[in-house]
Design a protein around this motif. Structure first.
Motif, PDB file in Angstrom:
ATOM      1  N   ASN A 149       0.816  -1.214   0.000  1.00 27.77           N
ATOM      2  CA  ASN A 149       0.000   0.000   0.000  1.00 27.77           C
ATOM      3  C   ASN A 149       0.850   1.265   0.000  1.00 27.77           C
ATOM      4  OD1 ASN A 149      -2.473   1.483   0.278  1.00 27.77           O
ATOM      5  ND2 ASN A 149      -2.151   1.620   2.480  1.00 27.77           N
ATOM      6  N   LEU A 191      -5.712   1.590   0.660  1.00 29.19           N
ATOM      7  CA  LEU A 191      -6.506   1.611  -0.564  1.00 29.19           C
ATOM      8  C   LEU A 191      -7.337   0.343  -0.675  1.00 29.19           C
ATOM      9  CD1 LEU A 191      -4.008   2.889  -3.300  1.00 29.19           C
ATOM     10  CD2 LEU A 191      -5.697   4.204  -2.030  1.00 29.19           C
ATOM     11  N   HIS A 234      -7.370  -2.000  -6.019  1.00 27.98           N
ATOM     12  CA  HIS A 234      -6.368  -1.010  -6.432  1.00 27.98           C
ATOM     13  C   HIS A 234      -4.957  -1.480  -6.058  1.00 27.98           C
ATOM     14  CE1 HIS A 234      -8.937   2.035  -8.042  1.00 27.98           C
ATOM     15  NE2 HIS A 234      -9.614   2.182  -6.918  1.00 27.98           N
ATOM     16  N   ARG A 235      -4.828  -2.035  -4.858  1.00 30.47           N
ATOM     17  CA  ARG A 235      -3.509  -2.510  -4.434  1.00 30.47           C
ATOM     18  C   ARG A 235      -3.072  -3.705  -5.290  1.00 30.47           C
ATOM     19  NH1 ARG A 235      -3.833  -4.478   0.449  1.00 30.47           N
ATOM     20  NH2 ARG A 235      -6.093  -4.296   0.646  1.00 30.47           N
ATOM     21  N   ARG A 287       3.622   7.069   1.397  1.00 33.35           N
ATOM     22  CA  ARG A 287       2.308   7.711   1.520  1.00 33.35           C
ATOM     23  C   ARG A 287       2.436   9.100   2.145  1.00 33.35           C
ATOM     24  NH1 ARG A 287       0.976   2.652   3.547  1.00 33.35           N
ATOM     25  NH2 ARG A 287       0.679   3.485   5.637  1.00 33.35           N
ATOM     26  N   LEU A 333      -0.740   5.700  -9.525  1.00 37.88           N
ATOM     27  CA  LEU A 333      -1.018   6.459  -8.294  1.00 37.88           C
ATOM     28  C   LEU A 333      -1.341   7.907  -8.603  1.00 37.88           C
ATOM     29  CD1 LEU A 333       1.747   5.467  -5.702  1.00 37.88           C
ATOM     30  CD2 LEU A 333      -0.705   5.083  -5.535  1.00 37.88           C
ATOM     31  N   PHE A 392      -4.078   9.072  -5.595  1.00 37.10           N
ATOM     32  CA  PHE A 392      -4.052   8.334  -4.344  1.00 37.10           C
ATOM     33  C   PHE A 392      -3.079   8.959  -3.345  1.00 37.10           C
ATOM     34  CE2 PHE A 392      -5.404   4.225  -6.653  1.00 37.10           C
ATOM     35  CZ  PHE A 392      -6.736   4.485  -6.375  1.00 37.10           C
ATOM     36  N   TYR A 393      -3.420   8.824  -2.056  1.00 35.97           N
ATOM     37  CA  TYR A 393      -2.612   9.235  -0.895  1.00 35.97           C
ATOM     38  C   TYR A 393      -2.437  10.749  -0.775  1.00 35.97           C
ATOM     39  CZ  TYR A 393      -1.325   4.285  -1.394  1.00 35.97           C
ATOM     40  OH  TYR A 393      -1.350   2.925  -1.559  1.00 35.97           O
TER      41      TYR A 393
END
Length: 194
Positions: free
Chosen positions: A13, A52, A56-57, A166, A187, A192-193
């Protein structure tokens, strides 16, 4: 012909170059034929807003491994009852792929608490454990010293974590070199993140 498969469990992740370096080292410099990245599903009873969604991962792991024919993504745990334990996953895989020999891959920091795992003695009786070095405090359980099923692999020490990545993304740092280009693109496009 039986294959020796190392199971590399994690949330991934996200998956980063440290994971790839360790897995590739193990498949090239040990007796393993393949390494399967077993993506751990989100525990429905734990709220983890930084984790996530499973798909997705898994997608990122698949993207990261595209150019590594000996490395594979696995979603085997997605369909197993939760909470799941490693001993159950191993039993399931043994039944599904009886010709393969499965071993566990773990950092030496995880070996320290291995004696607390559910049915660790059953795992150790039936499977080899491939241990890669980590910079960590404390010592490993002496009961595992010179154990015939525990194989220490002199892999590079990678001090890179998904948590660090992250946090870096969230604070606007350039962490691109820590991920494969394809994972970074995924990503970034998905925001993401952030």
């Amino acid at each position: 012909m039986a294959k020796k498969i190392g199971l590399y469990f994690g949330t991934f992740n996200p998956i980063h170059i440290g994971h790839l370096i360790i897995a590739n080292h193990l498949v090239e410099f040990s007796d393993l034929d393949e390494v399967w990245f077993v993506v751990t599903p989100h525990n429905p009873h734990k709220k983890k807003k930084t984790l996530l969604e499973d798909h997705h991962r898994l997608a990122m792991v698949r993207i990261a491994l595209e150019n590594y024919p000996k490395l594979h993504a696995s979603n085997v745990e997605f369909d197993l009852p939760q909470p799941n334990y490693t001993v159950n996953t191993l039993a399931y895989l043994e039944e599904k792929y009886p010709k393969n020999n499965f071993g566990l891959i773990m950092g030496e920091d995880n070996l320290k608490s291995f004696h607390k795992w559910k049915n660790f003695d059953v795992i150790l009786d039936r499977h080899s454990i491939y241990v890669y070095p980590r910079i960590s405090e404390g010592t490993v359980e002496t009961k595992f010293d010179n154990h015939e099923k525990i194989k220490t692999v002199n892999a590079p020490i990678i001090e890179l974590s998904s948590t660090f990545i992250r946090k870096g993304i969230k604070s606007g740092k350039n962490i691109k070199p820590m991920l494969s280009a394809e994972v970074w693109q995924y990503l970034d496009e998905m925001n993401f993140y952030k």
